[in-house]
Design a protein around this motif. Structure first.
Motif, short mmCIF file in Angstrom:
data_model
loop_
_atom_site.label_atom_id
_atom_site.label_comp_id
_atom_site.label_asym_id
_atom_site.label_seq_id
_atom_site.Cartn_x
_atom_site.Cartn_y
_atom_site.Cartn_z
N ALA A 109 -8.30 -16.03 0.59
CA ALA A 109 -7.77 -15.45 -0.60
C ALA A 109 -6.80 -14.30 -0.03
O ALA A 109 -6.88 -13.98 1.24
CB ALA A 109 -8.76 -14.82 -1.47
N ALA A 110 -5.84 -13.91 -0.87
CA ALA A 110 -4.94 -12.96 -0.25
C ALA A 110 -4.30 -12.13 -1.39
O ALA A 110 -4.54 -12.46 -2.76
CB ALA A 110 -3.38 -13.78 0.06
N THR A 111 -3.92 -11.09 -1.24
CA THR A 111 -3.67 -10.02 -2.06
C THR A 111 -2.31 -9.54 -2.12
O THR A 111 -1.61 -9.99 -1.13
CB THR A 111 -4.58 -8.71 -1.83
N SER A 112 -1.67 -9.16 -3.32
CA SER A 112 -0.37 -8.53 -3.33
C SER A 112 -0.57 -7.32 -4.35
O SER A 112 -1.37 -7.24 -5.19
CB SER A 112 0.63 -9.50 -3.82
N ARG A 113 0.61 -6.55 -4.17
CA ARG A 113 0.60 -5.10 -5.20
C ARG A 113 0.85 -5.44 -6.46
O ARG A 113 1.88 -6.44 -6.80
CB ARG A 113 1.51 -4.32 -4.41
N PRO A 114 0.43 -4.71 -7.47
CA PRO A 114 0.96 -5.11 -8.85
C PRO A 114 2.38 -4.84 -9.07
O PRO A 114 2.96 -5.56 -10.06
CB PRO A 114 -0.04 -3.90 -9.63
N GLY A 115 3.01 -4.00 -8.41
CA GLY A 115 4.36 -3.77 -8.49
C GLY A 115 5.31 -4.98 -8.03
O GLY A 115 6.54 -5.13 -8.28
N SER A 116 4.68 -5.78 -7.10
CA SER A 116 5.44 -6.91 -6.73
C SER A 116 4.47 -8.06 -6.31
O SER A 116 4.26 -8.53 -5.41
CB SER A 116 6.17 -6.80 -5.16
N PRO A 117 3.91 -8.46 -7.67
CA PRO A 117 2.94 -9.51 -7.55
C PRO A 117 3.59 -10.82 -6.92
O PRO A 117 4.57 -11.19 -7.20
CB PRO A 117 2.55 -9.76 -9.04
N LYS A 118 2.54 -11.62 -6.27
CA LYS A 118 3.01 -13.04 -5.78
C LYS A 118 1.98 -14.01 -6.35
O LYS A 118 0.87 -13.72 -6.85
CB LYS A 118 2.87 -12.96 -4.19
N PRO A 119 2.79 -15.18 -6.54
CA PRO A 119 1.60 -16.36 -7.16
C PRO A 119 0.52 -16.63 -6.47
O PRO A 119 0.32 -16.45 -5.31
CB PRO A 119 2.62 -17.37 -7.02
N ASP A 120 -0.71 -16.93 -7.13
CA ASP A 120 -2.01 -17.30 -6.45
C ASP A 120 -2.49 -16.16 -5.34
O ASP A 120 -2.97 -16.41 -4.47
CB ASP A 120 -1.80 -18.65 -5.59
N THR A 121 -2.32 -14.72 -5.75
CA THR A 121 -2.76 -13.68 -4.98
C THR A 121 -3.66 -12.89 -6.05
O THR A 121 -3.65 -12.87 -7.19
CB THR A 121 -1.89 -12.89 -4.43
N ILE A 122 -4.55 -12.08 -5.40
CA ILE A 122 -5.43 -11.05 -6.28
C ILE A 122 -4.53 -9.78 -6.23
O ILE A 122 -4.02 -9.18 -5.03
CB ILE A 122 -6.71 -10.84 -5.43
N LEU A 123 -4.20 -9.23 -7.25
CA LEU A 123 -3.67 -7.73 -7.25
C LEU A 123 -4.48 -6.56 -6.82
O LEU A 123 -5.75 -6.56 -7.33
CB LEU A 123 -3.30 -7.55 -8.61
N PHE A 124 -3.93 -6.21 -5.76
CA PHE A 124 -4.76 -5.04 -5.02
C PHE A 124 -3.88 -3.89 -4.59
O PHE A 124 -2.95 -4.32 -3.85
CB PHE A 124 -5.78 -5.79 -4.11
N GLU A 125 -4.10 -2.68 -4.93
CA GLU A 125 -3.40 -1.62 -4.36
C GLU A 125 -4.13 -0.73 -3.68
O GLU A 125 -5.11 -0.08 -3.81
CB GLU A 125 -3.03 -0.56 -5.55
N TYR A 126 -3.66 -0.69 -2.29
CA TYR A 126 -4.36 0.15 -1.29
C TYR A 126 -3.87 1.42 -1.43
O TYR A 126 -2.52 1.79 -0.98
CB TYR A 126 -4.36 -0.51 0.15
N ASP A 127 -4.72 2.60 -1.59
CA ASP A 127 -4.22 4.02 -1.54
C ASP A 127 -5.03 4.58 -0.15
O ASP A 127 -6.18 4.62 -0.25
CB ASP A 127 -4.67 4.72 -2.80
N PRO A 128 -4.29 4.81 0.91
CA PRO A 128 -5.12 5.32 2.15
C PRO A 128 -5.75 6.65 1.85
O PRO A 128 -6.42 7.09 2.98
CB PRO A 128 -3.77 5.21 2.95
N THR A 129 -5.38 7.31 0.94
CA THR A 129 -5.80 8.77 0.75
C THR A 129 -6.95 8.90 -0.32
O THR A 129 -7.65 9.75 -0.47
CB THR A 129 -4.61 9.56 0.31
N SER A 130 -7.18 7.71 -1.10
CA SER A 130 -8.09 7.68 -2.01
C SER A 130 -9.76 7.11 -1.49
O SER A 130 -9.59 6.34 -0.63
CB SER A 130 -7.83 6.74 -3.34
N ASP A 131 -10.74 7.86 -2.05
CA ASP A 131 -12.16 7.43 -1.63
C ASP A 131 -12.71 6.73 -3.04
O ASP A 131 -13.97 6.41 -3.05
CB ASP A 131 -12.89 8.69 -1.47
N ASP A 132 -12.07 6.23 -3.83
CA ASP A 132 -12.35 5.43 -5.13
C ASP A 132 -12.80 4.11 -4.53
O ASP A 132 -11.91 3.19 -4.31
CB ASP A 132 -11.31 5.50 -6.18
N PRO A 133 -13.94 3.72 -4.64
CA PRO A 133 -14.37 2.18 -4.49
C PRO A 133 -13.84 1.03 -5.50
O PRO A 133 -13.98 0.18 -5.08
CB PRO A 133 -15.77 2.31 -4.19
N ASN A 134 -13.45 1.68 -6.65
CA ASN A 134 -13.29 0.82 -7.81
C ASN A 134 -12.32 -0.26 -7.42
O ASN A 134 -12.32 -1.41 -7.86
CB ASN A 134 -13.11 1.39 -9.18
#
Length: 304
Positions: A34-59
């Motif tokens: 499986a592969a991810t892409s950011r919501p701001g630049s989504p790519k086909p057949d990917t999971i939308l995932f935004e990585y925030d290196p400063t956040s401790d939110d697991p959601n």
């Protein structure tokens, strides 16, 4: 991806250039991925995932599938960012089998290349050689490796990437716009996207020797910028189209780099090309230990 899988062998965080080679290789070997892409630049057949290196939110990590190996394709430069990513993924994906984490980095940490500041040294470097620990990216990678062995982590420091739309021959005009600039150009190391992908899958298939280790990845060659500039000239693609249209041999469209190299060879006493690593300006990288450890070898070399 409407219905992302619950479990995969390989999870690619960041479906960028590397994924254009890694995904087809997974498909050819029947490796679930499986592969991810950011919501701001989504790519086909990917999971939308935004990585925030400063956040401790697991959601945000809950959308990701369980994976045997996670490949982090983007650089992490924020202090503590590597640890957060690994710990939050492990927190939200408890499993009896430990996930392995592969961080893709750059060999620029060993010289004055684009990743860090400073002047290259004319000497050999291998994966055990000292590197610039003050570089943000290198420091984050070290923190990632420090998570081992509790977490299984490794870093693949990649040399210059080529393949697909990335053709080194089209860089000559930008790299060597003048004779003086070309005079100071020395070594360059490259690796094809297909071999990057083969290396990733080699680690995925045998993660144990990789745990806590940093590796250098090149195609096991040291290229000479004088040699490349002399052979290719400034605009290879333009040269081809001009020669086809005119019926000429295209010499007029190759730019002045070959002449500059000829002159520089006479001026500096270089008798033949390519120069040896000791004659060139800059480092020579030794990547043998990776290929020997995982019993594979690069198949796309010589910049063909």
């Amino acid at each position: 991806m409407p219905n992302p899988p619950q479990t995969v062998d390989l999870l690619i965080l960041g479906a960028g250039w590397t994924s254009t080679f890694l995904i087809p290789l997974c498909k050819s070997r029947n490796i679930p991925y499986a592969a991810t892409s950011r919501p701001g630049s989504p790519k086909p057949d990917t999971i939308l995932f935004e990585y925030d290196p400063t956040s401790d939110d697991p959601n945000p990590y809950n959308v990701l599938p369980h994976a045997k190996t996670v490949v982090i394709t983007f650089p992490i430069k924020v202090k503590g960012g590597s640890g957060r990513l690994v710990k939050l993924y492990e927190q939200t994906h408890a499993s009896e089998t430990r996930t392995g984490f592969i961080q893709l980095g750059s060999t620029g940490i060993w010289d004055g290349g684009p990743t860090l500041d400073g002047k290259p040294q004319s000497k050999w470097f291998d994966r055990h050689s000292p590197f610039n620990t003050s570089n943000d990216r290198a420091a984050a990678e070290t923190k990632l490796l420090d998570l081992s062995p509790e977490s299984h982590t490794t870093v693949l420091n990649l040399s210059g990437l080529w393949g697909g739309q990335r053709a080194l021959k089209h860089w000559v005009g930008k790299v060597a716009p003048t004779k003086e600039v070309l005079k100071n150009k020395g070594s360059i190391h490259m690796i094809h996207g297909e071999d990057v992908s083969r290396a990733i899958l080699a680690v995925h298939g045998n993660f144990e020797p990789a745990i806590g280790q940093r590796w250098i990845l090149t195609d096991q060659r040291v290229y000479d910028w004088w040699d490349l500039a002399s052979a290719w000239g400034e605009t290879e693609s333009k040269e081809k189209s001009q020669s086809e249209e005119s019926g000429s041999n295209g010499d007029e469209g190759r730019g002045p780099q070959a002449r500059w190299v000829r002159e520089l060879m006479v001026e500096t006493g270089v008798r033949a090309l390519p120069r040896s690593p000791e004659q060139m300006v800059g480092r020579a990288l030794d990547s043998r230990e990776f290929w020997d450890t995982f019993k594979v070898e690069p198949v796309r070399a010589r910049l063909e």
